[in-house]
Design a protein around this motif. Sequence first.
Motif, short mmCIF file in Angstrom:
data_model
loop_
_atom_site.label_atom_id
_atom_site.label_comp_id
_atom_site.label_asym_id
_atom_site.label_seq_id
_atom_site.Cartn_x
_atom_site.Cartn_y
_atom_site.Cartn_z
N ALA A 211 0.82 -1.22 0.00
CA ALA A 211 0.00 0.00 0.00
C ALA A 211 0.85 1.26 0.00
O ALA A 211 0.37 2.34 -0.36
N TYR A 212 2.10 1.16 0.44
CA TYR A 212 3.02 2.31 0.52
C TYR A 212 2.35 3.48 1.23
O TYR A 212 2.26 4.61 0.71
N ALA A 213 1.87 3.17 2.44
CA ALA A 213 1.11 4.14 3.22
C ALA A 213 1.94 5.36 3.62
O ALA A 213 1.38 6.42 3.95
N PHE B 153 4.62 5.20 -5.68
CA PHE B 153 6.07 5.02 -5.62
C PHE B 153 6.74 5.76 -6.78
O PHE B 153 7.72 6.49 -6.57
N LEU B 154 6.23 5.58 -7.99
CA LEU B 154 6.82 6.25 -9.15
C LEU B 154 6.78 7.77 -8.98
O LEU B 154 7.76 8.47 -9.29
N HIS C 169 14.03 9.10 -0.77
CA HIS C 169 12.88 8.91 0.12
C HIS C 169 12.02 7.75 -0.36
O HIS C 169 11.63 6.88 0.42
N ALA C 170 11.70 7.72 -1.64
CA ALA C 170 10.86 6.65 -2.19
C ALA C 170 11.52 5.29 -2.02
O ALA C 170 10.85 4.30 -1.70
N LEU C 171 12.83 5.24 -2.20
CA LEU C 171 13.57 3.98 -2.11
C LEU C 171 13.94 3.60 -0.68
O LEU C 171 14.50 2.52 -0.46
N GLY D 218 9.34 -1.01 -4.73
CA GLY D 218 8.22 -0.19 -5.15
C GLY D 218 7.27 -0.83 -6.14
O GLY D 218 6.51 -0.13 -6.83
N VAL D 219 7.29 -2.15 -6.22
CA VAL D 219 6.41 -2.83 -7.18
C VAL D 219 4.98 -2.88 -6.67
O VAL D 219 4.71 -2.74 -5.49
N THR D 220 4.05 -3.11 -7.58
CA THR D 220 2.66 -3.33 -7.19
C THR D 220 2.52 -4.73 -6.61
O THR D 220 3.41 -5.58 -6.77
N ALA D 221 1.39 -5.00 -5.98
CA ALA D 221 1.15 -6.34 -5.43
C ALA D 221 1.13 -7.38 -6.54
O ALA D 221 1.67 -8.49 -6.38
#
Length: 315
Positions: free
Chosen positions: A41-43, A109-110, A119-121, A261-264
């Motif tokens: 979910a990358y909350a 993520f992108l 930060h994203a990574l 950062g991949v999707t489920a």
Amino acid sequence: MKNKEPLILAVVVFFSLVTYYLVEPYAHHVMHKQVDSENFAYADLPSVTKTGNAANGKALVTGAAACTGCHSISKDGMPAPMDAVTAAASYGVNPPDLSNAGAVYDVKFLTDLIKNPAHALKVEHKFDANKGQMHPMVPFFGAGGDLDQEVADMVAYLQSIAVSKDELTPKVAYENACGRCHALSYENWTQIGTKPTFKHKKDSLAFDIQVLEYQDSLTKYMGKLPPDLSMYIRSRGEHYVSTFIENPQNHLAGTAMPRVGVTADSAEKVIEHLKDAGDTKRAERESVGQNVMWYILIFAIFAYLWKRSVWKELH
């Protein structure tokens, strides 16, 4: 004669279950840290509120954002500016081809990756801008307009050229998400791609030298050479690998491995590829296993009926 077989069976089952618990659940969940999935979910990342325009996004990706200065976009006929070995020597790792980034990676993520890569990574502990430790990927600060809208346009462009979720293969998902750092020797995959079959030994050795040069740069960048993942799914288990992909820091705080950062859906396909690599006979074995279980069940029924017929005089 009193029938003691149920008691014997109960004792055997009890000790079998105790042994299983000590070997499997206890060893994996008590002796080792249990990490729950965050459901990809990358909350911690901000929600995306803008609707992107793919045409504007392409102009930014190929122009002001200068993405093609480091990344190839083979689907749109844009080659890499340098080969993988040279790129790794420059950046530590070869920047990925962006053709399917819109399918492999999560939108939040992108979006954050474009604006703030470290930060994203989740590698801000390694790349602290306040200390002059800059991430190799330069943040996009905008082209003079609304930054959030411009980033949304870029993401929309990447999504527009990517394959659909159903068309994304496990192999492509792995190569995008993991393949530039992790070899997969059982699939003949190296960090610079699949090793071809060479006619001459010298050509094979030349390729191996390129791989070693790439690995040298990668080792300096990461601190150690990322492991070959051929047997990881079997040695670590699906849950461990999935949660490690999702957030490496939950398992190894301070690790240099970035969040992927991949999707489920992409994570499931990465796992599927690792399963195929670690067990090339998996589908065949599962089919044989089902047949064996049916055989055992039928045999058990006949054995029980035969036992009752032969030994009924003793009970």
